[in-house]
Design an enzyme around this catalytic site. Structure first.
Site, PDB file in Angstrom:
ATOM      1  N   ASP A  90       0.765  -1.426  -0.125  1.00 38.80           N
ATOM      2  CA  ASP A  90       0.039  -0.283  -0.538  1.00 38.80           C
ATOM      3  C   ASP A  90       0.835   1.237   0.108  1.00 38.80           C
ATOM      4  O   ASP A  90       0.517   2.289  -0.378  1.00 38.80           O
ATOM      5  CB  ASP A  90      -0.821  -0.238   1.472  1.00 38.80           C
ATOM      6  CG  ASP A  90      -1.779   0.896   1.516  1.00 38.80           C
ATOM      7  OD1 ASP A  90      -2.759   1.476   0.006  1.00 38.80           O
ATOM      8  OD2 ASP A  90      -1.619   2.205   2.254  1.00 38.80           O
ATOM      9  N   LYS A 102       1.942   4.467  -3.006  1.00 38.59           N
ATOM     10  CA  LYS A 102       1.956   5.611  -3.040  1.00 38.59           C
ATOM     11  C   LYS A 102       3.119   6.793  -3.187  1.00 38.59           C
ATOM     12  O   LYS A 102       2.582   7.358  -3.777  1.00 38.59           O
ATOM     13  CB  LYS A 102       1.703   6.543  -0.665  1.00 38.59           C
ATOM     14  CG  LYS A 102       0.010   5.345  -0.518  1.00 38.59           C
ATOM     15  CD  LYS A 102      -0.346   5.947   1.164  1.00 38.59           C
ATOM     16  CE  LYS A 102      -1.297   5.396   1.135  1.00 38.59           C
ATOM     17  NZ  LYS A 102      -1.950   5.267   2.838  1.00 38.59           N
TER      18      LYS A 102
END
Ligand code: ADP
Ligand code: ASP
Ligand code: MG
Length: 821
Positions: free
Chosen positions: A685, A689
């Site tokens: 995750d 980003k």
């Protein structure tokens, strides 16, 4: 109260349209409304809806299709009988049924004669068409009587005497008054006069009608005959609306109209009022109220002498099925009497000209007529100007079929600048081609001729131009999980304030999950959406998006609160069709570079926007900060940050007192991690980003180019969540050792993602000095450091809570508002 008809001047007249009488329940409802009365009443009724059409079709087909006749008659008989037996007790029913049978026998005879004659003359048609009103008056009269009211049923053919002139039926008032006096003289006292709409008689006693939709006219005639103090027309809308609600869902009820405004709206096709209705009322200054039979507590629209001054522009309407004729040529310049010759010729042929527009150069005259009269009109014009056409002074008489006239009406448009600009501006924005323009000399209306296919879109566009805030946003929310639900609740709380204070009108018109969807024409009730959605339709993404995007909302946004890659693949198409996209979903920005660039290209410029601030750092202005750096020419060298609220929390809490696995288990129990905590620990995750940040810097980084050192121990990568949680303590010693080593060097552990200008990207556990900004964070804080030319010595830092549905939803909300600010 028992009133005898004479003398009273405080009559009230009510008219009920066909839809108000469509079923026995509705007829009972009408009787309820009439039971509540304190003065003499006259009620004028239409045929039950559909009956006039069926009767006219009978007359039409009698000579072409005699075989179907008896079936059709029988079905009319059955329907009428069913209503009678539903509504009336045995005794009352008997006489009504006798009259009905007599009518149907007569009708059969008339139709048979029509068949033999091979044609249905107007008189026959008028006779046949009028039965519907006879039947509905008898039904209503029967119901009123069965409630103990003395109702006198009046066949208006015994009273209203009319002749048919070019402009429609004209009442012979002397004869009518005389007939009415006779009719009254033959009756004893009664409570309610129940009269047929639509039908009348000629001076020779031949049955006739007042034309389609003529019951409103009948009602106005009875009102003036009785010297009534008020006329109420009950129909199926809340009054006269700012536009036909069938085409403009956003139409609003007009509170007050002047007679002139109402006339103008009626002339330009607002089907709820008919011009002829108004004239007898205007002559006697009888106020008319249009009200909704199905919502009698609502106030309706009052039509009387003065308008209320509430708004300059009142209503919008269209006349469909018109043709435009265009007379053009230099031969008209400076020649007097051209227009007179033209319109005389048209008048001779009985053509009704709806609109005229003459170029000020006198180079052309353009006029609109009903489509059905177009050919006759063209021929008349060609004959009138035969010589000029022959000499080439006039080019051809051009005929443009299939047009519509769109009109805007309002008393005080005179002297109000900007009305025309708004009108044509709205048409321009909606790419509607305007073929001709006319402004009534009263300046009570502006009208434009447009292609018939564009008419209703044009109507919505101009209506929106005047009635909708420019900052109206039609919103569809996809996904109703934590973030979606929080967003909907936030919009619900803020919507009124935004509308009142900032003229921002946020309309959530759809919510969809992968299984269900909920849609509303105006806006959803955000107080009950959870229950409503559970009962919603089966999800259909295309239908959902088609619903959310309309041609009358100035802006449309789809808010994707899912984490779905399949949904993300639609963004580009949505942007290309003019829909803004707002999302916390990272999928689109971390997929293929080409697709990412295509998305950016589709949202460049003044059109639809793609906003995804919450894909990094939830509600924190991280991407916005980065954009303002690059937009102002700063060079960003390196971005480094704690980008996962979960991992931030875990390392803030990991102080050596409790093992790492215990902290993780507790965090999971408290909802700070994904259901499978490995989704957080893997670092993927964070890597996403990092990719988003890199791309925003202009670096074409792919997810597979990020070097990720996750925290899931190799042997625990597969297997169920419970077994992972059970076995994680086996690795606690490793974690504790990392922490001890760091501490021994006055350092802390932080899980960090970073990327440089050269595309060097990594995600891993790092050590930072205890006085470093990354060391001094709390709870689930995110923190991002930008090292740039301008911020070289002291990097720019953005820090704050970077996780949780509330802050994420607030970030999405901010993105939404920025679309229209
Ligand atoms: P009734 O059966 O009561 O005579 P009509 O069908 O003749 O009713 O007239 C009502 C209809 O007129 C409405 O249902 C609506 O679709 C249509 N209409 C057209 N323009 C307007 C408008 N500006 N305001 C309200 N209704 C309108
Ligand atoms: N029943 C007639 C018609 O359908 C008159 C009316 O409804 O106003 O035209
Ligand atoms: Mg009507």
């Amino acid at each position: 109260m028992r009133s005898s008809v004479p003398a009273s001047t405080d009559w009230r007249v009510h008219k009920f349209g066909g839809t108000s009488l469509a079923t026995p329940a509705r007829i009972r409802h009408v009787a309820d409304l009439l039971g509540d009365r304190d003065r003499p009443l006259a009620v004028v009724v239409s045929a039950v809806s559909g009956v006039t059409d069926r009767l006219l079709a009978l007359a039409e087909n009698a000579h072409t299709d005699p075989d179907g006749l008896s079936d059709r008659l029988q079905s009319l008989r059955d329907d009428q009988r069913a209503m009678v037996s539903d509504l009336l007790d045995r005794d009352t029913a008997a006489s009504v049924l006798d009259a009905l049978d007599q009518d149907l026998d007569d009708l059969a005879d008339v139709l048979r004669a029509t068949h033999l004659m091979g044609t249905a003359p107007d008189t026959t048609r008028a006779l046949v068409a009028g039965y519907g009103e006879l039947w509905s008056t008898r039904l209503l009269g029967g119901v009123l009587r069965s409630r103990g009211l003395s109702a006198a049923v009046c066949d208006a053919r015994e009273v209203l005497v009319v002749t048919h002139e070019k402009l429609g039926p004209v009442v012979d008032w002397d004869a009518t008054r005389r007939q009415f006096a006779n009719w009254r003289a033959a009756r004893s006292e009664f409570d309610i006069l129940v009269a047929t709409g639509f039908i009348a008689t000629t001076p020779d006693g031949v049955p006739t009608t007042l034309g389609r939709n003529g019951s409103d006219h009948s009602a106005a005639l009875f009102a003036s005959l009785l010297g009534a103090e008020a006329l109420t027309i009950w129909t199926d809308t809340d009054g006269v609306m700012s536009a036909d609600p069938r085409y403009v869902p956003d139409a609003r009820r007009l509170d007050v109209l002047s007679y002139e405004e109402a006339l103008e709206m009626a002339y330009f096709g607002a089907g709820v009022i008919h011009p002829r209705t108004l004239s007898p009322a205007i002559e006697h200054e009888i106020p008319i109220t249009i009200r909704n039979t199905f919502a009698p507590d609502r106030p309706g629209t009052r039509i009387h002498l003065e308008d209320d001054g509430a708004s300059v522009v009142k209503g919008f309407s269209t006349i469909d099925d018109v043709a435009l004729l265009n007379l053009e040529g230099s031969g008209m310049i400076g020649v007097p009497g051209i227009a007179r010759r033209l319109f005389d010729a048209l008048e001779d042929e009985g053509v009704s000209v709806i609109l005229i527009s003459q170029g000020s150069s006198e180079h052309s005259i353009c006029f609109a007529v009903p489509q059905a009269e177009a050919k006759v009109a063209r021929k008349a014009a060609e004959q009138a100007f035969y010589a000029e056409l022959d000499r080439g002074q006039l080019r051809t008489v051009e005929l443009v079929p299939d047009c519509s006239i769109l009109a805007v009406v309002g008393d005080r448009m005179t002297g109000t600048p900007g009305v025309a600009a708004t009108f044509f501006g709205a048409l321009g924005e909606a790419s509607v081609n305007v073929r001709a323009i006319a402004q009534g000399s009263s300046e009570r209306n502006i009208s434009a001729v447009v292609d018939g296919d564009d008419a209703h879109r044009a109507l919505r566009a101009v209506h929106a131009g005047f009635y909708l805030s420019k900052r109206t946003l039609s919103i569809g929310v996809l996904g109703a999980g934590n973030v979606g639900a929080a967003l909907l609740d936030q919009i619900r709380t803020e919507a009124d304030r935004l509308r009142d204070e900032q003229d921002i009108d946020l309309r959530v018109r759809g919510i969809a999950t992968s299984s269900r969807m909920l849609r509303a024409e105006q806006r959803l009730d955000l107080g009950t959406w959870r229950d409503d959605l559970a009962e919603g339709d089966a999800a259909d993404l295309d239908a959902f998006v088609d619903h959310v995007q309309t041609d009358y909302h100035p802006h449309t946004a789809i808010v994707d609160c899912t984490a779905s890659g399949a949904i993300a693949r639609h963004y580009r198409g949505w942007l290309e069709r003019g829909i803004h996209v707002v999302t916390p979903n990272k999928k689109a920005n971390t997929g293929a570079w080409d697709a990412y660039q295509a998305l950016q290209a589709a949202s460049r410029g003044p059109g639809p926007q793609y906003r995804y601030e919450t894909t990094v750092g939830a509600g924190l202005p991280i991407l916005r900060t980065l954009n303002s750096l690059t937009e102002t020419g700063d060079q960003v060298h390196r971005i480094e940050g704690i980008l996962s609220g979960t991992l931030s929390y875990l390392f803030n809490a990991f102080d050596g007192e409790r093992p790492f696995s215990a902290i993780l288990r507790q965090a999971r129990d408290e909802g700070f991690t994904e259901p499978d905590p490995r989704d957080d620990l893997s670092g993927m995750d964070v890597a996403r980003k990092v990719v988003i940040l890199a791309r925003e810097m202009g670096v074409s980084l792919g997810l597979d180019e990020v070097s990720v050192d996750g925290l899931v121990p190799g042997p625990l990568r597969d297997g169920s969540v419970p077994s992972f949680l059970d076995r994680l303590p086996e690795h606690d010693a490793d974690m504790t050792k990392l922490l001890r080593d760091a501490r021994a060097n006055d350092k802390v552990l932080r899980f960090v993602g970073s990327v440089t200008r050269d595309g060097d990207a990594s995600v891993r556990l790092r050590r930072y000095p205890v006085d470093h900004a990354f060391a001094r964070i709390n709870h689930t804080d995110n923190i991002v450091r930008f090292q740039t030319d301008r911020y070289a010595d002291t990097p720019l830092i953005v820090q704050g809570p970077g996780a949780g549905p509330q802050v994420t939803a607030a970030g999405v909300f901010t993105d939404l508002l920025r679309l229209i600010s």
